[in-house]
Structures are given as structure tokens and as C-alpha cells.
Motif scaffolding. Structure first.
Motif, short mmCIF file in Angstrom:
data_model
loop_
_atom_site.label_atom_id
_atom_site.label_comp_id
_atom_site.label_asym_id
_atom_site.label_seq_id
_atom_site.Cartn_x
_atom_site.Cartn_y
_atom_site.Cartn_z
N CYS A 100 -5.40 8.16 -0.56
CA CYS A 100 -5.50 6.25 -0.64
C CYS A 100 -7.41 7.06 -0.11
CB CYS A 100 -5.25 6.12 0.65
SG CYS A 100 -3.46 5.67 -0.20
N PRO A 125 -4.71 1.07 3.93
CA PRO A 125 -2.91 1.62 3.51
C PRO A 125 -2.62 1.88 5.01
CG PRO A 125 -4.14 2.75 2.99
CD PRO A 125 -5.10 2.31 2.98
N VAL A 161 -9.72 1.51 -0.39
CA VAL A 161 -9.59 2.13 0.65
C VAL A 161 -10.33 0.65 1.79
CG1 VAL A 161 -10.63 3.14 1.73
CG2 VAL A 161 -8.86 3.91 1.63
N PRO A 173 0.73 -1.40 -0.09
CA PRO A 173 -0.03 0.33 0.03
C PRO A 173 1.24 1.13 0.13
CG PRO A 173 0.06 -1.46 2.06
CD PRO A 173 0.94 -1.89 1.44
N LEU A 174 -0.04 2.31 -0.72
CA LEU A 174 1.16 3.80 -0.58
C LEU A 174 1.11 4.64 1.33
CD1 LEU A 174 -0.83 4.91 -3.30
CD2 LEU A 174 1.57 4.10 -3.65
N CYS A 190 -9.73 6.16 -2.31
CA CYS A 190 -9.43 4.59 -3.60
C CYS A 190 -10.77 4.23 -3.04
CB CYS A 190 -8.76 4.44 -3.11
SG CYS A 190 -7.82 3.24 -3.36
N CYS A 214 -7.86 -2.75 0.91
CA CYS A 214 -6.16 -2.40 1.33
C CYS A 214 -5.51 -2.11 2.43
CB CYS A 214 -6.14 -1.60 0.13
SG CYS A 214 -4.03 -0.80 0.02
S1 SF4 Z 1 -5.65 2.31 -0.85
FE1 SF4 Z 1 -6.22 2.96 -3.26
S2 SF4 Z 1 -4.84 4.40 -3.68
FE2 SF4 Z 1 -3.91 3.91 -1.31
S3 SF4 Z 1 -2.30 1.88 -1.83
FE3 SF4 Z 1 -4.54 1.31 -1.57
S4 SF4 Z 1 -4.85 0.52 -3.56
FE4 SF4 Z 1 -3.55 2.84 -4.25
#
Ligand code: SF4
Length: 429
Positions: free
Chosen positions: A61, A72, A67, A54-55, A64, A70
Motif C-alpha cells: 500500500c 486502506p 493509496v 482495501p488490503l 501504491c 483507497c
Molecule cells: S492502496 Fe493500493 S495496494 Fe493497497 S489496498 Fe488500495 S489499491 Fe490495493
């Protein structure tokens, strides 16, 4: 592609719809090489077993759509125990479970709605977009077109006996990410991983039981006896240090005995003495409080079943609860810390607020069960609890219990994949 088909293409134009800007782009060798490298990189990413990292603190984010999957900020926080957590931008889904408990109810599809009929008379309808799951009690049924529509939309159907016993679960073709289940099965054969997860779950459950006693105490003493709190604290520490699953079971048993020996002192006494509670009993529960506890645990198990199948885990392969045919061992594992916070708490609230009375129970063949009215009132109380927002103790943001179950399930996936060092349990203060 155009060049390969004989066209001369020297450049193109990027058009930004929002600002109505046109930006000319030259197709030179460097850009073509960069594009090929990006395509190769994307293909490799799509074939990789693990998702990309993840970023970190990216402004992209919060908006997104991934989110919630993911996570992040949560992953970065759990790895480094620092960093700022932004509130989850995926709003709680507005759709709610539809409970159908009227005997002989029949469900059918009508346009974008679901209609409930009893003896061909329409008693209610709900927009399919507003339904997150369908729960059918007793002898209810539905048409095949409706079932197909529910499966297409990913809306699970749970079938319960009239008394609330889980009979089965109808879901679509299943989650496509098989890597999640591969990690789960691999870890479930690793005794160290099983013990590590089980220790945390049991310790968190005991801590949450202790908190519930402190918050709801109605005993003759003004506060919970300090030696009881101390014993539960010790139990929780012993659980964290247990050297085997058998030892852990023993610790959990003695903590449960202490907790349930005092559970009756959290309840408001009613005039008829219907809610006197002496001990935990089940199969069948023999008094109203035990009937409510059993029903609440079966509702919580169902919630976990729905969450686990939605995120791609196998609810029947657990780490602490032993595998037994048709036993949703993982659902039972993960619900441990939530038993006091959701199930026991609903029972206490429903009794103490007077939402249920002695007339809401029937006794037969040595057992005790809710009447139709009582069950309706209890389901409403349970759904209210699931929608209650609480502050996450680690991440500091507010989320409903329903959303928290999904957050926890996704964190388990990250732990199973080795992306975070520990599975963070949910405890309240
Ligand atoms: S939330 Fe979306 S933009 Fe952020 S790291 Fe995950 S996939 Fe990438």
C-alpha cells in the motif's frame, strides 16, 4: 490466443528486468484454468458498483499510486478503532493555485507555460505543471487554447467578481465515477443520514471555535472566561443530540453569537482602531474585520468546490445547508469545522502579525472591502495557512490543510457508500 491461431505453445518465459532473471513457465491445464478464473474475477470486479476491499496492513500500500484514494489504513482504523496508521505516502502536490487579480489581465498558453499579460505586456509566467487551479478576479480572461489545456490537465478555473464573490467554476467533463454521486443523492433524501452528518459537522465547528478562542485569547482576563468555554462545550453537546435540522440551526446560531461576541478579543488593537470588532455583519461587510471574514469564507468555499469536483461529489447537493439555486450546499456543509481553523485563523494571524493595516481597506456605499494590496497580502496569508501541516487528531499523521480537505472528502464518500460507520470530523485540541 496463439494456440487458437494454430501455434503450438508449450510454455513461456517471465523476465524480471530489475534482477535480469528469466523464469520458464509451463502452460499446463491447471495454469490455464487459473488464468481464466483470474480474468473472469477481474471482469466481475471492474463491473461491480463498489471497489474491492482495501488490503489490511499490506506492504504494497505505501508505494501504491492509489493509496490516497483507497485509504486502506484509515478505513481499517475507522472500522475497528485500532491498527497502526502509516503516514500518507502520497506527498502533498507541489502545484499551487494561481490567483490573477490584476484588472484586464489576459492569460494565454506558451508551450508548457501560462503567460499573464496586461495590455499586451507580459507580467508573469508559470509552468502549467506548477499550477493546481486558476482563480480569476474581476474582468480577467484567457485564450481558448489555454482553457482547453487546463481542462485536459484537470486544472479547474474559478471566476470571482472583483470583490471576491464566486461567479462560477469551469471544470472538465466531470468525474466518471457516477456511483459516488448516486450514493450522495440517495443519502441526501434520507432525513436520518442528513441529521447524523449535520450534527457532527456543527458539533465539530463549535469545538474548533472553542479551541481557537483558547489559543488566541487577548482579552483583559488572562484566560478565556471558564463560563464561556463551558457554554460552548454545552452547545457542542446539544448539537450532537439535536433531534432535527431546525433545532441544530438554533444551537449553531447561539454558539456563533457567543463566539463572535468574543472574536474581537482575539485581535491585537491597532492605533487607528481599524480592527475593532463588535459583531458579525455581511452583504456587504461594514468594517475591515468583517470584510476579511467574508473574503476568507469565500476563499474556503472555493477550495471545497475544487476538492469536491476533483473527488467526484456534487458540490451543490448538501445535507445540512438547504438547496438553493447556485448555492454550493455540500461545500458549505463540509467547510463548517474548517471555518475557525482556516478562515478565522488567517484573519487573526494577518491582523495580529501586522500584515494588514487601515490603509488596506476602502469604504464605499456602506460597505468595506480590501484594496488590491490588501487582498494580495491576505491571499498570501491564506495560501500559507492551506500549506500549514497539522497532525490529524484521529490518524496521527501530519498533512497540510489542503491535503486534509481531500482526505475528509474521500472519507465522506466511504461513509456515503456504507463502508465506514460514521463520518469522522476534523477537530483540533
Ligand atoms: S492502496 Fe493500493 S495496494 Fe493497497 S489496498 Fe488500495 S489499491 Fe490495493
Amino acid at each position: 490466443l496463439l494456440r487458437e491461431h494454430g501455434y503450438e505453445v508449450a510454455g513461456g518465459v517471465l523476465y524480471f528486468a530489475a534482477s535480469r532473471e528469466r523464469v520458464p513457465v509451463n502452460f499446463d491445464d491447471a495454469l490455464i484454468e487459473q488464468t481464466h478464473a483470474a480474468i473472469t474475477g477481474l471482469r466481475a470486479l471492474a463491473q461491480a458498483a463498489l471497489p474491492p476491499e482495501p488490503l489490511t496492513e499490506s506492504p504494497k500500500c505505501p508505494r501504491c499510486s492509489l493509496v490516497g484514494i483507497c485509504q486502506p489504513d484509515e478505513i481499517a482504523f475507522l472500522r475497528h478503532q485500532s491498527g497502526e496508521l502509516r503516514p500518507p505516502y502520497v506527498a502533498d502536490p507541489h502545484a499551487l493555485p494561481l490567483h490573477v487579480q490584476t484588472p484586464r489581465a489576459y492569460l494565454r498558453k506558451e508551450g508548457d507555460c501560462m503567460v499573464v499579460e496586461v495590455e499586451r505586456e507580459k507580467i508573469m509566467e508559470a509552468r502549467l505543471a506548477d499550477v493546481s487551479q486558476v482563480v480569476v478576479y474581476g474582468g480577467g480572461g484567457m485564450t481558448t487554447p489555454l482553457l482547453h489545456e487546463l481542462l485536459n490537465r484537470g486544472i479547474p478555473v474559478t471566476w470571482l467578481s472583483y470583490g471576491g464573490w464566486l461567479m462560477g467554476h469551469t471544470v472538465g467533463a466531470g468525474h466518471h465515477n457516477v456511483e459516488v454521486r448516486t450514493d450522495q443523492y440517495r443519502a441526501s433524501f434520507d432525513p436520518e443520514k442528513c441529521l447524523a452528518l449535520a450534527r457532527g459537522l456543527v458539533a465539530a465547528k463549535i469545538r474548533n471555535c472553542r479551541t481557537l478562542l483558547r489559543r488566541n485569547w487577548r482579552g483583559s482576563e488572562p484566560e478565556v472566561p471558564p463560563d464561556l468555554l463551558l457554554s460552548l462545550k454545552e452547545d457542542s453537546r446539544h448539537a450532537e443530540r439535536a433531534t432535527s435540522l431546525a433545532t441544530l440551526l438554533g444551537v449553531e446560531g447561539s454558539a456563533a453569537a457567543r463566539y463572535f461576541a468574543n472574536f474581537g478579543r482575539l485581535l491585537k488593537a491597532d492605533e487607528l482602531g481599524a480592527f475593532a470588532f463588535a459583531e458579525r455583519n455581511r452583504r456587504p461587510p461594514r468594517d475591515p474585520v468583517n470584510a476579511l471574514l467574508s473574503f476568507a469564507y469565500s476563499m474556503l468555499t472555493r477550495e471545497w468546490l475544487v476538492v469536491l469536483s476533483a473527488v467526484g461529489l456534487d458540490a451543490y447537493r448538501g445535507f445540512y445547508h438547504q438547496q438553493r439555486f447556485a448555492r454550493p450546499a455540500l461545500a458549505l456543509d463540509l467547510m463548517e469545522p474548517f471555518r475557525p481553523l482556516i478562515a478565522d485563523s488567517v484573519v487573526i494571524t494577518a491582523i495580529n502579525n501586522g500584515e494588514l493595516g487601515a490603509a488596506d481597506f476602502v469604504r464605499a456605499a456602506g460597505g468595506c472591502a480590501l484594496t488590491d494590496r490588501g487582498r494580495r497580502a491576505f491571499i498570501a496569508a491564506f495560501e500559507r495557512r492551506m500549506a500549514t501541516e497539522v497532525i490529524h487528531p484521529l490518524f496521527g499523521y501530519a498533512a497540510s490543510y489542503r491535503r486534509l480537505l481531500e482526505v475528509q472528502a474521500r472519507l465522506l464518500i466511504r461513509w456515503l457508500a456504507g463502508e465506514i460507520p460514521e463520518y469522522p470530523n476534523f477537530t483540533t485540541r
